[in-house]
Design an enzyme around this catalytic site. Structure first.
Site, PDB file in Angstrom:
ATOM      1  CG  HIS A  83      43.539  45.193  44.609  1.00 36.69           C
ATOM      2  ND1 HIS A  83      44.339  44.168  45.036  1.00 36.69           N
ATOM      3  CD2 HIS A  83      42.322  45.006  45.218  1.00 36.69           C
ATOM      4  CE1 HIS A  83      43.643  43.380  45.863  1.00 36.69           C
ATOM      5  NE2 HIS A  83      42.428  43.876  45.989  1.00 36.69           N
ATOM      6  CD  GLU A 142      39.455  43.582  44.583  1.00 36.89           C
ATOM      7  OE1 GLU A 142      40.070  42.553  44.235  1.00 36.89           O
ATOM      8  OE2 GLU A 142      39.392  43.979  45.764  1.00 36.89           O
ATOM      9  CD  GLU A 151      36.858  41.870  50.346  1.00 28.50           C
ATOM     10  OE1 GLU A 151      36.493  42.180  49.197  1.00 28.50           O
ATOM     11  OE2 GLU A 151      38.021  41.492  50.623  1.00 28.50           O
TER      12      GLU A 151
HETATM   13 ZN   LIG Z   1      40.778  43.198  47.057  1.00 30.02          ZN
END
Ligand SMILES: [Zn+2]
Length: 560
Positions: free
Chosen positions: A386, A401, A516
């Site tokens: 991102h 995030e 993650e």
């Molecule tokens: Zn992500």
């Protein structure tokens, strides 16, 4: 325990009834490659087959298992890409697409998927036996092939196994021989001998040296001193031993002939000094003594370390912690380990598993770490997910995030840079970088490895933990290595490694994974992600995983 068993029976397959009927007996242990697998619920025995919950069962065999609710299938894959597909309540099984059958069908009990232990591991090529008396099922990697060959003065022995093996080397005198033990490994070909007559080795003998635990032993009968190096292949279970005559040294040049052993210690040898010289990622440990020493080296994991035992050796400097400034070694401690018999032990705690080469002369033992230096040619692309116009997921208290993963990515970059490994950070500010551009930027920048860092989100607020995604076969080992590290250090559930068709994984030819780190949508995980110390732990785990992989993954050939 009885109550739990009774509750399970209500939803159980027929084998569960039989299992609990035989139930007064002690619980059944499942021991895979020496690891006593912690079972979420007890295993049971039905028709001689141990039925155990699948979670955590396959990892000590270097394999992973996933249960797919959609078609009630269980898929087990290992590093050599043997793939088993099993189904709940069915005895049919596919082994690399070929139909076979199981003696007992897998079953779902409560939330646990039970699989037949011996049968499933046997299909992976492992050795498995249920020991009635010990109420334990033992599962081991099998050594399936030993191939010695001599090339340019060195003896190379390829040892093929069906799962991970742990290697111990031991040099013995009178007569001189080199002993290589494979711990928790079963030898499929018993008692073979291989005539060599070169590279300092007369012949190799192999035997199942011990059971409980299983040790497969190779004895190299020597006619001159040798040095040995041991490497494990990244994408198979192949271990390569390289043995070659040790370079000329004063006591060998005395010319006593090949069979005159200079290694006849009269009484214990004194260890006078232990030293360490660092050379970037490599390093050399030196052990000085008053005479030739017999030694034994064991490898341990979590943390990775080597224990070097000098037999019949008295340690003169009381106890020593050697200061280490290298990037490959955390610490070196030397001490008298036992007084009778006198054994001096040196424990080398490593930052990751490293290859090593041992060299012995009359008055010195040297252990060279990480001699191949493979990692230095790599360029690691770190992709903080991102950024800019895309904040990524946002936590319940507002954590973005994009900000968290940038901070973690910069920490990973710093850790890799400290090892002398080159890094390409795909963004180093809150900038917009199109998803489709990221693999291309990495490729054009010359990257050899791709690690994308994200924080997870779920519509279900209770979901938390860490997981790593991969897509291509060459990425599986990298994913497993990173996830292993995350699972050990983070203190949140490890959800394992999974495949996913993400753009950054799909459009990537180099080993590529997407980490993650934790669920930003989970209130406690979000709190952790705000914490500097937790971010550092994540970065260190990712760094360790990458470093482990680089140590065994060669730099690809340059494109013309
Ligand atoms: Zn992500």
């Amino acid at each position: 325990m009885k109550l739990v068993a009774a509750a399970l029976v209500a939803v159980a397959a027929s084998w569960m009834l039989a299992g609990s009927a035989a139930g007064q007996a002690a619980e059944v242990r499942v021991v895979v490659n020496g690891v006593d697998v912690p079972l979420a619920v007890p295993a049971v025995v039905f028709n001689g087959q141990v039925m155990a919950p699948m979670s955590g069962l396959f990892e000590p065999m270097g394999a992973i298992a996933a249960y797919y609710e959609t078609d009630r299938s269980i898929v087990v894959t290992n590093r050599v890409r043997t793939t088993l597909v099993l189904w709940l309540n069915e005895t049919a099984v596919l082994v690399n697409g070929q139909p076979q059958s199981l003696p007992v069908a897998p079953a779902l009990l409560g939330s646990e998927v039970f699989v037949p232990v011996q049968a499933t591991f046997a299909l992976l090529g492992a050795w498995a036996r249920f020991d009635e008396a010990e109420r334990a099922v033992f599962v081991n990697s099998q050594i399936t092939g030993i191939t010695p060959q001599v090339a340019s003065g060195a003896l190379q022995v390829s040892v093929d196994a069906t799962g991970p093996v742990q290697v111990e080397t031991n040099v013995l005198s009178n007569p001189d021989r080199l002993v290589v033990d494979f711990i928790n490994a079963t030898l499929r070909t018993q008692g073979r001998q291989y005539a060599v007559g070169e590279a300092g080795v007369d012949r190799i003998r192999t035997a199942q040296f011990q059971v409980k635990p299983f040790i497969s032993r190779m004895v190299f009968d020597l006619n001159q001193p040798v040095e040995i190096s041991i490497t494990s292949a990244p994408t198979s279970y192949l271990v390569t031993l390289q043995v070659r005559p040790r370079g000329a040294a004063p006591w060998q040049a005395a010319g006593n002939g090949p069979n005159a052993s200079p290694l006849t210690p009269a009484g214990p040898v004194k260890v006078t000094a232990v030293g360490f010289q660092s050379d970037g990622q490599a390093g050399r440990i030196t052990v000085d003594s008053t005479g030739p020493m017999e030694y034994k080296i064991r490898e341990f994991a979590f943390p990775d370390r080597l224990a070097i035992d000098m037999q019949n050796a008295v340690f003169i400097p009381v106890k020593r912690e050697i200061s280490v400034d290298g990037t490959s070694v955390v610490s070196i401690r030397a001490a008298q380990f036992t007084a009778r018999p006198p054994v001096t032990r040196i424990v080398v705690t490593l930052k990751r598993k490293l290859n090593y080469v041992v060299n012995r002369s009359a008055g010195q033992l040297t252990v060279d770490l990480n001699t191949n230096m493979a990692a230095r040619g790599h360029l690691v692309a770190i992709d903080p997910g991102h950024g800019g116009q895309d904040p990524g997921a946002i936590g319940p208290s507002g954590l973005r995030e994009a900000d968290v993963v940038l901070d973690i990515a910069m920490r990973v970059r710093d850790l890799l840079a400290r090892d002398g490994i080159r890094v390409l950070l795909l963004r180093d500010s809150d900038a917009t970088v199109d998803l489709e551009d990221r693999p291309r930027l990495a490729r054009e920048g010359g990257a050899t490895l791709y690690v994308s860092i994200h924080a997870n989100a779920s519509p279900r607020a209770a979901v938390n933990g860490t997981e790593t995604f991969y897509l291509t076969p060459q990425s599986l080992v990298l994913a497993q290595m990173i996830q292993d590290e995350l699972g050990v250090v983070l203190g949140i559930p490890s959800r394992g490694i999974k495949t996913a068709n993400f753009v950054v994984l799909r459009d990537n030819e180099m080993p590529a994974v997407l980490v993650e780190t934790a669920f930003i949508s989970h209130a406690d995980d979000e709190l952790r992600l705000r914490d500097q110390a937790f971010r550092q732990h994540v970065a260190e785990a990712v760094h360790h995983g990458i470093a482990r992989f680089l140590a065994i993954y060669p730099v690809p050939q340059q494109a013309p």
